[in-house]
Structure formats: C-alpha cells, structure tokens
Design a protein around this motif. Sequence first.
Motif, PDB file in Angstrom:
ATOM      1  N   UNK A 181      20.138   9.484 -19.345  1.00 27.77           N
ATOM      2  CA  UNK A 181      19.453   8.262 -18.928  1.00 27.77           C
ATOM      3  C   UNK A 181      19.696   7.158 -19.959  1.00 27.77           C
ATOM      4  N   UNK A 182      20.762   6.362 -19.780  1.00 24.07           N
ATOM      5  CA  UNK A 182      20.993   5.255 -20.710  1.00 24.07           C
ATOM      6  C   UNK A 182      19.815   4.284 -20.759  1.00 24.07           C
ATOM      7  N   UNK A 183      19.049   4.261 -19.670  1.00 20.68           N
ATOM      8  CA  UNK A 183      17.840   3.444 -19.634  1.00 20.68           C
ATOM      9  C   UNK A 183      16.752   4.210 -18.885  1.00 20.68           C
ATOM     10  N   UNK A 184      15.568   4.292 -19.481  1.00 20.16           N
ATOM     11  CA  UNK A 184      14.445   4.984 -18.856  1.00 20.16           C
ATOM     12  C   UNK A 184      13.667   3.966 -18.043  1.00 20.16           C
ATOM     13  N   UNK A 185      13.848   4.006 -16.729  1.00 17.73           N
ATOM     14  CA  UNK A 185      13.245   3.002 -15.861  1.00 17.73           C
ATOM     15  C   UNK A 185      11.739   3.204 -15.687  1.00 17.73           C
ATOM     16  N   UNK A 186      11.209   4.348 -16.132  1.00 14.39           N
ATOM     17  CA  UNK A 186       9.763   4.543 -16.047  1.00 14.39           C
ATOM     18  C   UNK A 186       9.031   3.833 -17.183  1.00 14.39           C
ATOM     19  N   UNK A 187       9.775   3.367 -18.189  1.00 15.92           N
ATOM     20  CA  UNK A 187       9.183   2.603 -19.289  1.00 15.92           C
ATOM     21  C   UNK A 187       9.116   1.145 -18.875  1.00 15.92           C
ATOM     22  N   UNK A 188       7.918   0.662 -18.622  1.00 15.97           N
ATOM     23  CA  UNK A 188       7.772  -0.705 -18.109  1.00 15.97           C
ATOM     24  C   UNK A 188       6.504  -1.361 -18.623  1.00 15.97           C
ATOM     25  N   UNK A 215       0.810  -1.230   0.000  1.00 18.31           N
ATOM     26  CA  UNK A 215       0.000   0.000   0.000  1.00 18.31           C
ATOM     27  C   UNK A 215       0.840   1.277   0.000  1.00 18.31           C
ATOM     28  N   UNK A 216       1.944   1.246  -0.724  1.00 17.57           N
ATOM     29  CA  UNK A 216       2.787   2.430  -0.876  1.00 17.57           C
ATOM     30  C   UNK A 216       2.778   2.872  -2.339  1.00 17.57           C
ATOM     31  N   UNK A 217       2.716   4.180  -2.615  1.00 19.09           N
ATOM     32  CA  UNK A 217       2.558   4.678  -3.992  1.00 19.09           C
ATOM     33  C   UNK A 217       3.858   4.677  -4.781  1.00 19.09           C
ATOM     34  N   UNK A 218       4.426   3.501  -4.995  1.00 15.58           N
ATOM     35  CA  UNK A 218       5.744   3.404  -5.615  1.00 15.58           C
ATOM     36  C   UNK A 218       5.748   3.818  -7.081  1.00 15.58           C
ATOM     37  N   UNK A 219       4.700   3.467  -7.835  1.00 12.60           N
ATOM     38  CA  UNK A 219       4.669   3.853  -9.247  1.00 12.60           C
ATOM     39  C   UNK A 219       4.622   5.372  -9.387  1.00 12.60           C
ATOM     40  N   UNK A 220       3.862   6.017  -8.514  1.00 18.28           N
ATOM     41  CA  UNK A 220       3.809   7.489  -8.525  1.00 18.28           C
ATOM     42  C   UNK A 220       5.180   8.079  -8.219  1.00 18.28           C
ATOM     43  N   UNK A 221       5.864   7.505  -7.251  1.00 20.62           N
ATOM     44  CA  UNK A 221       7.201   7.974  -6.885  1.00 20.62           C
ATOM     45  C   UNK A 221       8.180   7.739  -8.031  1.00 20.62           C
ATOM     46  N   UNK A 222       8.136   6.561  -8.635  1.00 22.51           N
ATOM     47  CA  UNK A 222       9.041   6.232  -9.741  1.00 22.51           C
ATOM     48  C   UNK A 222       8.854   7.184 -10.917  1.00 22.51           C
ATOM     49  N   UNK A 223       7.605   7.394 -11.324  1.00 20.74           N
ATOM     50  CA  UNK A 223       7.339   8.275 -12.463  1.00 20.74           C
ATOM     51  C   UNK A 223       7.749   9.715 -12.160  1.00 20.74           C
TER      52      UNK A 223
END
Length: 355
Positions: free
Chosen positions: A348-355, A327-335
């Motif tokens: 950004x050699x890799x965009x970690x928000x692309x999943x 129940x933690x808003x991790x996707x919101x934090x990541x984006x």
Amino acid sequence: MNTHLRRAFLAATFLASTGVSAQAQEEISVTLVNGHPPVFLWVKHLTETYIPAVNKALEGSGYTIAWSEAYGGTLAAVGGELEALEDGLAEVGVVPTVFEPTALPLQNVSYFTPFSTPDPRLVLETVNALHESVPGMVDSWERYDVEYLGGGFALDNYLLMTNFPVESIDDLSGRRIAAPGPAVNWLEGTGAVGVAGNLTTYYNDIQTGVFDGVIVFPTAAAPAKLQEVAPHITITDFGAQYAGSVVANKPWFDEQPEAVQAALREGAKAYTEAYLQEQNSRVEAALAGMQENGGTLTTLSDEEKARWAAALPQIADTWAKAAEADNLPASEVLDAYIGALKEAGAPLPRDWSQR
C-alpha cells in the motif's frame, strides 16, 4: 398384452429404473444481459460457465431454464444493465459496477483506493466478503429492485497505454487520458486531463486524436489491439479492481422456487472461479502479445508510483462522505476493505483509510 399397453409398460419400467419422473419439467425463460460483447472475459464466462453451472445445479429439480443471451448492446448498452434489470427487461445479468459510481458507490470502493493490490482474486474475495459483513452492500442493490447473487468479476492490474512515452507523471501534463468511471480520479493532480470512456470506443478515440491514451487492463487491451494506436504500455500498478456483480431482478427472483434461486447462486460461484482462473493465465499472455505486435512495455519506478499516489487528493474520503450523505456506510466499507488488504499483506504505497 396389446402393442399400446406393452409400450406404456416398458416406458414406465424404464423411467422407474432410471429414477426419472414421468412428470414434465417446468421451463423458465431467462434473459441474461451484459452490454459488452463476448470477446471480453466476463461475458465469455456467462456462456461458457454460468449457464452450464446453473443448468447442472437444476438437474433433477423439476425445473429447466430457456436462456436468451443479450450481449454487446443488443438489449442494454454498457452501463445500462442495472436499469434493464430494474425495469424487468432481463431477469439475470452482470452489472459492471464501475459504470455505476453514483448508483452503487459502495461497490466501487476499490476504484477510490488506487495503488492498493494487483491481485484480482484478493480484491474480488474481499468485496464479496463485504457483501456478507456490511448490510449496506446488499441494501444498495435492493434500492434498484436487484438481488445480489454472490459472484462477480475483478479486473486485472490497471496500467497506462499512450501514444507518447511516459517515464514520470510530468509527462502527462496537458495530455487527454481516458479512464472508466471513477478511475478518472486517478489523474487528479498529475496535470493530465481525465476523460470518461469505455473499452468499446477506446481504439477509435485514440486513433482519431480524441484521447492521447487510456487507463486500461491487459486482458481487455490485448483483444482490443490497443497497442496499435497506443504503443507505449506503462506498468503503473494502479491495482486490480472490483468491477461487476452477478445479479437478478429481485421481484422476479423472489417469485422463483428455492431450487432455481439456489441454482442461480451456485452458477455465480462457478462463474467467479472460472473467470479468475482464466484471467490469471491470460494476463502474461496479453502483455507478451501486445509487445509482439508493436507495443513497448516499461515499468514506472517505485519512486514515481509513490509520487503519483501522493499527488492524488484524498479521493477515498471524498467518496466516503458523498456516499454517507446518501445514508450508505461508506466509511465502514472503506476501513474494512483497506483492513482486509493490510491483513493479506498487500503493498500500500498510500493508506487510504488514513484521513
């Protein structure tokens, strides 16, 4: 006027002229905790910056603090600070969030997005801003009866130090490499064997053959003299990382007068700025010093960095899903984190928000 009356009159006149209240100030006892010793920059500035800044902010408030400094395992081991604060063994401390990936996953977002930015200030300011914009960031602290005070520290651009040369990720196959907390994930898909470790044991563990190398950052590697046992220093640009926050025991904090609460927060701001300024000046000196004392510095090619980043599994998405199950808003934090880095122009050699 007799002698006693004259003295009382002169004392009252002096206090009135200087604006000092004759009322005694209230002294508050505070134990300040961190598990690392003062040789490390984030501990050094607790003594040199945080305490003086809080004391200065309290001037004229009617309150003073009697400080007890508990560093280097005297009260809590590395990674034990959160528990010490939750249990009320200390009132204030710096919790190295890197060693709390399960308890504080949101504060570890940078460790699950490697190869992002080498700039500690950008990382620190971004994560501090997330504490203001995403309620779950502060809520995650309060789960452990801890109050986030608004400051912290970020570690300089991580690199690789080994007792063997590294020109490509192929050289890592079968090698045991230590890394702090979630940084072990940076070795997945490389053929290396990742092992959890921390700065207090790296030197001896490499020297005795437990590890073949470590993932570390320059301003800690240099004072630890790691080049003596791992002379091959490879600039990998894993990135700067958010690694710790200035916090307080919440039940205790809530009972303090507003002036004391404000001073503790003001001290956190001063601590953060002083840390960043000295860190910036020490990085190049650390790299130069290690080379002068037996280290060999090489830079991994851009192609190999991109290859390494691409070889990793989607660790950010895995991290986000695990945190959201709690129940933690991790996707919101990541984006929000990756979005802020993009806006700042970070490579950004890799965009970690692309999943």
